[in-house]
Design an enzyme around this catalytic site. Sequence first.
Site, PDB file in Angstrom:
ATOM      1  N   GLU A 232      48.978  44.310  37.978  1.00 13.07           N
ATOM      2  CA  GLU A 232      47.962  44.080  39.015  1.00 13.07           C
ATOM      3  C   GLU A 232      48.209  42.787  39.781  1.00 13.07           C
ATOM      4  OE1 GLU A 232      44.061  43.651  37.325  1.00 13.07           O
ATOM      5  OE2 GLU A 232      43.058  43.670  39.281  1.00 13.07           O
ATOM      6  N   LYS A 234      47.395  40.174  43.217  1.00 12.54           N
ATOM      7  CA  LYS A 234      46.181  39.561  43.745  1.00 12.54           C
ATOM      8  C   LYS A 234      46.550  38.637  44.903  1.00 12.54           C
ATOM      9  CE  LYS A 234      42.223  37.017  41.865  1.00 12.54           C
ATOM     10  NZ  LYS A 234      41.370  36.927  40.695  1.00 12.54           N
ATOM     11  N   ASP A 265      43.259  46.516  43.106  1.00 15.22           N
ATOM     12  CA  ASP A 265      41.871  46.099  42.861  1.00 15.22           C
ATOM     13  C   ASP A 265      41.198  45.922  44.232  1.00 15.22           C
ATOM     14  OD1 ASP A 265      40.217  44.089  40.499  1.00 15.22           O
ATOM     15  OD2 ASP A 265      39.676  44.071  42.620  1.00 15.22           O
ATOM     16  N   HIS A 292      41.326  49.490  40.444  1.00 19.15           N
ATOM     17  CA  HIS A 292      40.278  48.642  39.877  1.00 19.15           C
ATOM     18  C   HIS A 292      39.117  48.646  40.855  1.00 19.15           C
ATOM     19  CE1 HIS A 292      41.862  45.876  36.461  1.00 19.15           C
ATOM     20  NE2 HIS A 292      41.835  47.134  36.140  1.00 19.15           N
ATOM     21  N   ASP A 302      33.587  40.216  42.606  1.00 17.80           N
ATOM     22  CA  ASP A 302      33.343  41.116  41.470  1.00 17.80           C
ATOM     23  C   ASP A 302      31.879  41.464  41.272  1.00 17.80           C
ATOM     24  OD1 ASP A 302      36.041  41.684  40.244  1.00 17.80           O
ATOM     25  OD2 ASP A 302      36.119  39.503  40.320  1.00 17.80           O
ATOM     26  N   ASP A 332      35.995  47.344  37.433  1.00 19.75           N
ATOM     27  CA  ASP A 332      36.324  45.936  37.178  1.00 19.75           C
ATOM     28  C   ASP A 332      35.386  45.034  37.966  1.00 19.75           C
ATOM     29  OD1 ASP A 332      37.420  43.552  36.475  1.00 19.75           O
ATOM     30  OD2 ASP A 332      39.184  43.711  37.775  1.00 19.75           O
TER      31      ASP A 332
HETATM   32  C1  RNT Z   1      41.232  39.495  38.059  1.00 20.56           C
HETATM   33  C2  RNT Z   1      41.623  40.930  37.894  1.00 20.56           C
HETATM   34  C3  RNT Z   1      41.539  41.452  36.481  1.00 20.56           C
HETATM   35  C4  RNT Z   1      40.308  40.976  35.737  1.00 20.56           C
HETATM   36  C5  RNT Z   1      40.113  41.624  34.379  1.00 20.56           C
HETATM   37  C6  RNT Z   1      39.095  40.894  33.566  1.00 20.56           C
HETATM   38  O1  RNT Z   1      41.176  39.115  39.350  1.00 20.56           O
HETATM   39  O2  RNT Z   1      40.870  41.735  38.747  1.00 20.56           O
HETATM   40  O3  RNT Z   1      41.636  42.831  36.500  1.00 20.56           O
HETATM   41  O4  RNT Z   1      39.152  41.186  36.479  1.00 20.56           O
HETATM   42  O5  RNT Z   1      41.309  41.737  33.729  1.00 20.56           O
HETATM   43 ZN    ZN Z   2      41.126  43.845  38.562  1.00 25.18          ZN
END
Ligand code: RNT
Ligand code: ZN
Length: 425
Positions: A232, A234, A265, A292, A302, A332
């Site tokens: 993942e 970011k 995500d 996510h 989040d 998530d």
């Molecule tokens: C963090 C990511 C990751 C977390 C989790 C807790 O920016 O989104 O997936 O939120 O692993």
């Molecule tokens: Zn995530």
Amino acid sequence: MKDAGEVGRRHAEARDRYAAEMGVDTDAALAALARLPLSIHCWQGDDVGGFERAGATLDGGGGLAVTGNYPGRARTPDELRADLDRALSLIPGPHRVNLHAMYGEFGGKAVDRDAISPEHFAGWIAWAKAKKYGLDFNATCFSHPEAADGFTLANADPKIRAFWVEHVRRCRTIGAAMGRELGSACVHNLWIPDGSKDHPADRFQRRAWLKESLDAIYADRQDAKLLVDAIEGKLFGIGSEAFVVGSHEFYLAYALQHGLLPTLDLGHYHPTESVADKISAVLQFSPKVLLHLSRGVRWDSDHVVVLNDEIRAVMEEVVRARALDRVVLALDYFDASLNRVGAWVTGARAVQQGLLLALLEPGARIRECEAAGDMFGRLALLETAKTMPFGAVWDRHCELQGVPAGQDWIAAIRTYEREILSRRG
Ligand code: RNT
Ligand code: ZN
């Protein structure tokens, strides 16, 4: 509980209208919805605290901000499992639960991240087996002294990199054990916080270290029937505003080159960037993608998922790409300012409703319009679809899956709060 006859009657009416006006088979939509599992993240239940140290909550390390102090946070594995059971009883199945390594059961002993093994998850596995839940897993590369300078797998210190490589290797073994015990492949997702507040002098070296660490981790072969690997990326985090080592491009390239799933995500891109649009692009090259599901408010905040345009667009793209069996859906988010069981159920049901709306889209007819160059027809059909009796089909889904329809789940959560959550100190 709504009287069963009433839900059935309303659905029968809706079914006729969807068939006549949209050319859509609601029973087929419900059957498709009932096949797709949703992976429920355990970390909404205790504000990303885990059970390594009693009463620990996220201590800044990792760029994840959990805000709020609503009472009732789960403090032990048994409390967390009880809360998850309550939530899952209000969410249509099939169910999977997504754990982080920090949720192991260490029996009061200090077991560092480079020493964990499947035995520390025996309680979770036994519970999941008894309840017929699938389990997914995540290495925890944050909230730890070895992550204090903001770098783990891309740390400048080779000993620290080796520590985290060992952690993730063990996590993949634990995930495979979960897959074996439960007869259903465990998805192991890797996210690391590595990055810096300000612009580094050398981005290249950090990314080279990360690549080297990943090569060491994924050199361990695991049976694909037991473990599916996802990574993942970011854009930024708190404390990693200027630079994130594991960016989208980095992980997308790595995933495609090594046959891992890219994780997208919803909070990890520029706010005007559409994750929905990425799905049909990534799926040309990757057999599957992990989503996510989160909700950013102004930033990667989040928040609890709701049935908003973004969720709808993502689900529409999954359905339009005929990719229901090529996406892994995982929640998530973490909001500590409200009833946490309610947060789980609200977000999970919103995702499933988004999926149902997409499945009820008059797909064949809008494609016909498009093929004929009738753009007005396409637009008008999609607009009229919005006033169709979707709620009646959703309620029928809940009834068929044995969970409360309509608003009845809200009262169930209030009762649980009164009897259980509010009594926690
Ligand atoms: C963090 C990511 C990751 C977390 C989790 C807790 O920016 O989104 O997936 O939120 O692993
Ligand atoms: Zn995530």
